[in-house]
Design a protein around this motif. Sequence first.
Motif, PDB file in Angstrom:
ATOM      1  N   GLY A  40       4.284 -13.196   9.688  1.00 20.90           N
ATOM      2  CA  GLY A  40       3.696 -12.984   8.365  1.00 20.90           C
ATOM      3  C   GLY A  40       2.530 -12.013   8.407  1.00 20.90           C
ATOM      4  O   GLY A  40       2.392 -11.136   7.548  1.00 20.90           O
ATOM      5  N   HIS A  41       1.677 -12.190   9.416  1.00 25.12           N
ATOM      6  CA  HIS A  41       0.549 -11.261   9.566  1.00 25.12           C
ATOM      7  C   HIS A  41       1.034  -9.831   9.808  1.00 25.12           C
ATOM      8  O   HIS A  41       0.585  -8.891   9.154  1.00 25.12           O
ATOM      9  CB  HIS A  41      -0.328 -11.693  10.748  1.00 25.12           C
ATOM     10  N   VAL A  42       1.930  -9.667  10.768  1.00 20.12           N
ATOM     11  CA  VAL A  42       2.335  -8.310  11.151  1.00 20.12           C
ATOM     12  C   VAL A  42       3.214  -7.657  10.091  1.00 20.12           C
ATOM     13  O   VAL A  42       3.269  -6.428  10.000  1.00 20.12           O
ATOM     14  CB  VAL A  42       3.028  -8.286  12.529  1.00 20.12           C
ATOM     15  N   PHE A  43       3.915  -8.471   9.276  1.00 16.24           N
ATOM     16  CA  PHE A  43       4.702  -7.891   8.187  1.00 16.24           C
ATOM     17  C   PHE A  43       3.800  -7.122   7.232  1.00 16.24           C
ATOM     18  O   PHE A  43       4.079  -5.964   6.881  1.00 16.24           O
ATOM     19  CB  PHE A  43       5.459  -8.987   7.428  1.00 16.24           C
ATOM     20  N   PHE A  44       2.709  -7.749   6.826  1.00 15.93           N
ATOM     21  CA  PHE A  44       1.801  -7.070   5.898  1.00 15.93           C
ATOM     22  C   PHE A  44       1.017  -5.959   6.594  1.00 15.93           C
ATOM     23  O   PHE A  44       0.703  -4.936   5.979  1.00 15.93           O
ATOM     24  CB  PHE A  44       0.863  -8.083   5.237  1.00 15.93           C
TER      25      PHE A  44
ATOM     26  N   ASN B 263      -6.495  -6.191   3.434  1.00 13.40           N
ATOM     27  CA  ASN B 263      -6.926  -7.157   4.454  1.00 13.40           C
ATOM     28  C   ASN B 263      -6.615  -8.594   4.035  1.00 13.40           C
ATOM     29  O   ASN B 263      -6.229  -9.423   4.869  1.00 13.40           O
ATOM     30  CB  ASN B 263      -8.420  -6.995   4.734  1.00 13.40           C
ATOM     31  N   ILE B 264      -6.772  -8.905   2.751  1.00  9.41           N
ATOM     32  CA  ILE B 264      -6.457 -10.249   2.274  1.00  9.41           C
ATOM     33  C   ILE B 264      -4.971 -10.549   2.479  1.00  9.41           C
ATOM     34  O   ILE B 264      -4.592 -11.638   2.927  1.00  9.41           O
ATOM     35  CB  ILE B 264      -6.844 -10.408   0.788  1.00  9.41           C
ATOM     36  N   LEU B 265      -4.119  -9.569   2.192  1.00 16.22           N
ATOM     37  CA  LEU B 265      -2.680  -9.758   2.392  1.00 16.22           C
ATOM     38  C   LEU B 265      -2.343  -9.968   3.868  1.00 16.22           C
ATOM     39  O   LEU B 265      -1.531 -10.835   4.214  1.00 16.22           O
ATOM     40  CB  LEU B 265      -1.915  -8.547   1.851  1.00 16.22           C
ATOM     41  N   ILE B 266      -2.968  -9.192   4.744  1.00 17.11           N
ATOM     42  CA  ILE B 266      -2.706  -9.319   6.180  1.00 17.11           C
ATOM     43  C   ILE B 266      -3.116 -10.702   6.684  1.00 17.11           C
ATOM     44  O   ILE B 266      -2.354 -11.367   7.404  1.00 17.11           O
ATOM     45  CB  ILE B 266      -3.443  -8.216   6.970  1.00 17.11           C
ATOM     46  N   PHE B 267      -4.294 -11.165   6.286  1.00 15.29           N
ATOM     47  CA  PHE B 267      -4.793 -12.445   6.802  1.00 15.29           C
ATOM     48  C   PHE B 267      -4.157 -13.660   6.125  1.00 15.29           C
ATOM     49  O   PHE B 267      -4.164 -14.755   6.691  1.00 15.29           O
ATOM     50  CB  PHE B 267      -6.316 -12.499   6.697  1.00 15.29           C
ATOM     51  N   SER B 268      -3.596 -13.486   4.948  1.00 17.18           N
ATOM     52  CA  SER B 268      -2.901 -14.601   4.284  1.00 17.18           C
ATOM     53  C   SER B 268      -1.413 -14.622   4.614  1.00 17.18           C
ATOM     54  O   SER B 268      -0.727 -15.611   4.315  1.00 17.18           O
ATOM     55  CB  SER B 268      -3.092 -14.511   2.762  1.00 17.18           C
ATOM     56  N   GLY B 269      -0.915 -13.554   5.241  1.00 15.43           N
ATOM     57  CA  GLY B 269       0.513 -13.438   5.511  1.00 15.43           C
ATOM     58  C   GLY B 269       1.070 -14.546   6.377  1.00 15.43           C
ATOM     59  O   GLY B 269       2.201 -15.015   6.162  1.00 15.43           O
ATOM     60  N   GLY B 270       0.317 -14.998   7.371  1.00 16.10           N
ATOM     61  CA  GLY B 270       0.795 -16.055   8.259  1.00 16.10           C
ATOM     62  C   GLY B 270       1.051 -17.346   7.513  1.00 16.10           C
ATOM     63  O   GLY B 270       2.131 -17.942   7.621  1.00 16.10           O
ATOM     64  N   ALA B 271       0.072 -17.799   6.735  1.00 18.08           N
ATOM     65  CA  ALA B 271       0.227 -19.033   5.961  1.00 18.08           C
ATOM     66  C   ALA B 271       1.324 -18.883   4.916  1.00 18.08           C
ATOM     67  O   ALA B 271       2.079 -19.825   4.657  1.00 18.08           O
ATOM     68  CB  ALA B 271      -1.096 -19.401   5.297  1.00 18.08           C
ATOM     69  N   LEU B 272       1.435 -17.693   4.313  1.00 18.11           N
ATOM     70  CA  LEU B 272       2.457 -17.462   3.303  1.00 18.11           C
ATOM     71  C   LEU B 272       3.864 -17.591   3.892  1.00 18.11           C
ATOM     72  O   LEU B 272       4.742 -18.235   3.307  1.00 18.11           O
ATOM     73  CB  LEU B 272       2.275 -16.075   2.686  1.00 18.11           C
ATOM     74  N   PHE B 273       4.093 -17.010   5.070  1.00 19.56           N
ATOM     75  CA  PHE B 273       5.402 -17.122   5.712  1.00 19.56           C
ATOM     76  C   PHE B 273       5.714 -18.563   6.094  1.00 19.56           C
ATOM     77  O   PHE B 273       6.857 -19.016   5.972  1.00 19.56           O
ATOM     78  CB  PHE B 273       5.463 -16.216   6.949  1.00 19.56           C
ATOM     79  N   ASN B 274       4.698 -19.307   6.567  1.00 23.40           N
ATOM     80  CA  ASN B 274       4.914 -20.721   6.887  1.00 23.40           C
ATOM     81  C   ASN B 274       5.273 -21.521   5.646  1.00 23.40           C
ATOM     82  O   ASN B 274       6.167 -22.371   5.673  1.00 23.40           O
ATOM     83  CB  ASN B 274       3.668 -21.324   7.526  1.00 23.40           C
ATOM     84  N   LEU B 275       4.579 -21.242   4.551  1.00 29.64           N
ATOM     85  CA  LEU B 275       4.844 -21.964   3.305  1.00 29.64           C
ATOM     86  C   LEU B 275       6.240 -21.646   2.770  1.00 29.64           C
ATOM     87  O   LEU B 275       6.988 -22.554   2.373  1.00 29.64           O
ATOM     88  CB  LEU B 275       3.786 -21.603   2.266  1.00 29.64           C
ATOM     89  N   LEU B 276       6.604 -20.369   2.775  1.00 33.29           N
ATOM     90  CA  LEU B 276       7.919 -19.972   2.271  1.00 33.29           C
ATOM     91  C   LEU B 276       9.050 -20.548   3.130  1.00 33.29           C
ATOM     92  O   LEU B 276      10.079 -20.972   2.598  1.00 33.29           O
ATOM     93  CB  LEU B 276       8.021 -18.443   2.227  1.00 33.29           C
ATOM     94  N   SER B 277       8.859 -20.563   4.442  1.00 29.21           N
ATOM     95  CA  SER B 277       9.898 -21.124   5.325  1.00 29.21           C
ATOM     96  C   SER B 277      10.023 -22.628   5.127  1.00 29.21           C
ATOM     97  O   SER B 277      11.129 -23.186   5.210  1.00 29.21           O
ATOM     98  CB  SER B 277       9.601 -20.788   6.792  1.00 29.21           C
TER      99      SER B 277
END
Length: 227
Positions: free
Chosen positions: A28-32, A82-96
């Motif tokens: 999620g982090h690296v995607f953004f 930066n907000i998207l990059i740092f929130s990407g990990g939690a977002l991917f976990n939530l979506l999965s």
Amino acid sequence: MFGISDIPKFLLAFFLVLPLISILHEAGHVFFAWLMGAKNIRIVVGSGKPVFNHGILEIRQYYFWYGFCTFENIERKEKLANILIFSGGALFNLLSTIAVILLVENDVLKAGMLTYQFTYFSMYYVFFALLPMLYPGGNFSDGKVILELLKNKKEVVKERTYRLKCKAKDKEWEVLNHRNELIQTFDKEEDALDKARKLAQEHRPSRIIRIKGDDEKEIQNYPRIPL
């Protein structure tokens, strides 16, 4: 109800599901980061000595514990990026997690210890990633970085600048720190650049500026590492 017979299933879930969740989190982090133009992307899962490398993925000895990602040269550095990059990990976990729940509800997956542990550990990751706190060692949680950015405290992503400067008279190259103080002088530009890169990588977030005559150009940047 959880019983003795479920312990092997629990261990299987722990050693297989938790690393998968960690990979999804870092993805999620690296995607953004990739969307923001990042280069040299790397996902590290686990701690200890590296035991497997393929492409951008590195698996370490204790693969079931810890993880992080690194990347360089992002092109967009504004607050929203930066907000998207740092929130990407939690977002991917939530979506999965939502995806697994929907698959179970629609009888595509069978409910069991694996699906339960996946949703449980995923929400664990979401909670502790977004909880604004300082980790041991002084690292900020993703939530702490996001909160500081929302409060317009950009110091959390403010870069140190290391300069690579050519001395016109004798053609030597100087490496200057973020206070513009001389660190070391080199005969070759490549050696000076190697030194600057080591310093910049050790003190993220940072960037390297190359100065030759009137030409001043950023040649590399090293963003803060999301966990």
